[in-house]
Write a protein that holds these residues in place. Structure first.
Motif, short mmCIF file in Angstrom:
data_model
loop_
_atom_site.label_atom_id
_atom_site.label_comp_id
_atom_site.label_asym_id
_atom_site.label_seq_id
_atom_site.Cartn_x
_atom_site.Cartn_y
_atom_site.Cartn_z
N ALA A 62 -1.34 -44.51 -91.27
CA ALA A 62 -1.65 -45.83 -90.70
C ALA A 62 -3.06 -45.94 -90.13
O ALA A 62 -3.73 -46.97 -90.28
CB ALA A 62 -0.63 -46.18 -89.63
N ASN A 63 -3.51 -44.87 -89.46
CA ASN A 63 -4.74 -44.97 -88.68
C ASN A 63 -5.82 -43.96 -89.06
O ASN A 63 -6.79 -43.78 -88.33
CB ASN A 63 -4.42 -44.83 -87.19
N PRO A 68 5.24 -39.32 -77.82
CA PRO A 68 6.02 -40.09 -78.80
C PRO A 68 5.35 -40.14 -80.18
O PRO A 68 6.04 -40.07 -81.20
CB PRO A 68 6.08 -41.49 -78.18
N GLU A 69 4.01 -40.27 -80.22
CA GLU A 69 3.29 -40.28 -81.49
C GLU A 69 3.48 -38.96 -82.23
O GLU A 69 3.74 -38.93 -83.43
CB GLU A 69 1.78 -40.48 -81.25
N ARG A 70 3.33 -37.86 -81.49
CA ARG A 70 3.46 -36.54 -82.10
C ARG A 70 4.88 -36.29 -82.58
O ARG A 70 5.12 -35.70 -83.62
CB ARG A 70 3.02 -35.45 -81.11
N ARG A 71 5.85 -36.78 -81.80
CA ARG A 71 7.26 -36.60 -82.17
C ARG A 71 7.56 -37.36 -83.46
O ARG A 71 8.25 -36.85 -84.34
CB ARG A 71 8.17 -37.08 -81.03
N ARG A 110 8.65 -35.97 -87.38
CA ARG A 110 9.86 -36.42 -88.08
C ARG A 110 9.55 -37.02 -89.45
O ARG A 110 10.45 -37.19 -90.27
CB ARG A 110 10.57 -37.51 -87.25
N THR A 111 8.29 -37.38 -89.66
CA THR A 111 7.94 -38.11 -90.88
C THR A 111 7.00 -37.30 -91.77
O THR A 111 7.42 -36.75 -92.79
CB THR A 111 7.29 -39.46 -90.52
N ASP A 112 5.73 -37.20 -91.39
CA ASP A 112 4.73 -36.57 -92.25
C ASP A 112 4.63 -35.06 -92.08
O ASP A 112 3.99 -34.39 -92.89
CB ASP A 112 3.35 -37.20 -91.99
N TRP A 113 5.20 -34.53 -91.01
CA TRP A 113 5.18 -33.09 -90.78
C TRP A 113 6.58 -32.50 -90.86
O TRP A 113 7.57 -33.19 -90.62
CB TRP A 113 4.65 -32.78 -89.38
N ALA A 114 6.64 -31.24 -91.20
CA ALA A 114 7.90 -30.50 -91.16
C ALA A 114 7.60 -29.07 -90.73
O ALA A 114 6.48 -28.58 -90.93
CB ALA A 114 8.58 -30.51 -92.53
N PHE A 115 8.59 -28.43 -90.11
CA PHE A 115 8.40 -27.06 -89.62
C PHE A 115 9.61 -26.22 -90.03
O PHE A 115 10.74 -26.51 -89.63
CB PHE A 115 8.25 -27.04 -88.09
N VAL A 116 9.37 -25.21 -90.86
CA VAL A 116 10.43 -24.30 -91.30
C VAL A 116 10.34 -23.01 -90.48
O VAL A 116 9.35 -22.28 -90.56
CB VAL A 116 10.30 -23.99 -92.81
#
Length: 256
Positions: free
Chosen positions: A67-68, A79-82, A86-92
């Protein structure tokens, strides 16, 4: 081309001990970066600083948001980082139990991430969860089974499904094959390589296993005592290491 992720001077100290020091690199869309080093080299500290799990003492982690445009995730609001996670990042995680809800069904684990981004239709959630179980080679008939009934390899594949169901652009992986039997590791690596290729994912993989980065990573950074001592194309670094520590790492694997 704008980097998907630009890491600039990331530094983290624990008192007198250096976790990582002045680490910088750019990661481009569709690229996989491997970070290797012995235990205590700083690779996991660096990964957790990049993924927002640890606050660095200095430096920036600039992500090219949809978006930005490029934004420093270190100074983002929580909240932005959270939402990013949940959307563009993932952590395995290395241990699947750290990335799963063990008391929730397999389908529920995958569905939770969909609900976190606004999906509300139960039928759609279940269909997508079932589809992703099959994509990570888990029988769709196990959709209502809890992860505690799964083998270690199946739990790790379920964690991957939970992470990838929302179509992230960047995946952080912390020793994704650690603690698994060799035959299970090979199957998981093959699965990961296919998913990275098919989805056009960017990924950062921390591991002590050079076979993992040989198979998955385009580029490689070698860390020692919190510092990057060598970086380059994966095959180049592994086939012709320049730094004495890199040479030691590679030769120790060849001797096994």
């Amino acid at each position: 081309m704008t980097p998907l992720l630009s890491v600039q001077g990331i530094t983290k100290r624990y008192g007198a001990h250096i976790g990582c020091a002045d680490v910088s690199f750019d990661l481009y869309p569709g690229e996989v970066m491997g970070i290797v080093g012995e235990s205590g080299s700083g690779k996991s500290t660096l990964l957790n600083c990049m993924a927002g799990h640890l606050e660095p003492d200095a430096g920036k982690v600039v992500f090219d948001t949809r978006a930005n445009g490029p934004k420093d995730t270190v100074t983002m609001s929580e909240p932005e980082r959270r939402m990013l996670s949940r959307t563009d990042w993932a952590f395995v995680h290395q241990h699947a139990r750290d990335g799963l809800r063990m008391g929730v069904s397999a389908g529920g684990n995958v569905g939770e991430r969909l609900m976190a981004v606004g999906e509300r239709h139960y039928g759609n959630i279940r269909d997508k969860a079932t589809d992703w179980l099959e994509r990570v080679e888990i029988d769709a008939a196990r959709v209502d089974d809890r992860p505690v009934t799964f083998s270690g390899g199946m739990q790790q594949r379920l964690q991957i499904a939970r992470n990838l169901v929302t179509g992230p652009r960047l995946v952080f992986m912390d020793e994704p094959t650690g603690g698994l039997d060799v035959s299970v590791q090979a199957r998981l690596l093959d699965l990961l390589r296919g998913l990275v290729r098919d989805m056009g994912l960017s990924a950062i993989i921390v591991t002590h296993d050079l076979a993992v980065v040989r198979l998955l990573a385009d580029r490689l950074m070698v860390m020692k005592s919190g510092h990057v001592v060598e970086a380059g194309l994966t095959d180049q670094v592994l086939d012709d290491p320049q730094h004495a520590y890199s040479q030691l790492l590679v030769s120790s694997v060849l001797q096994v």
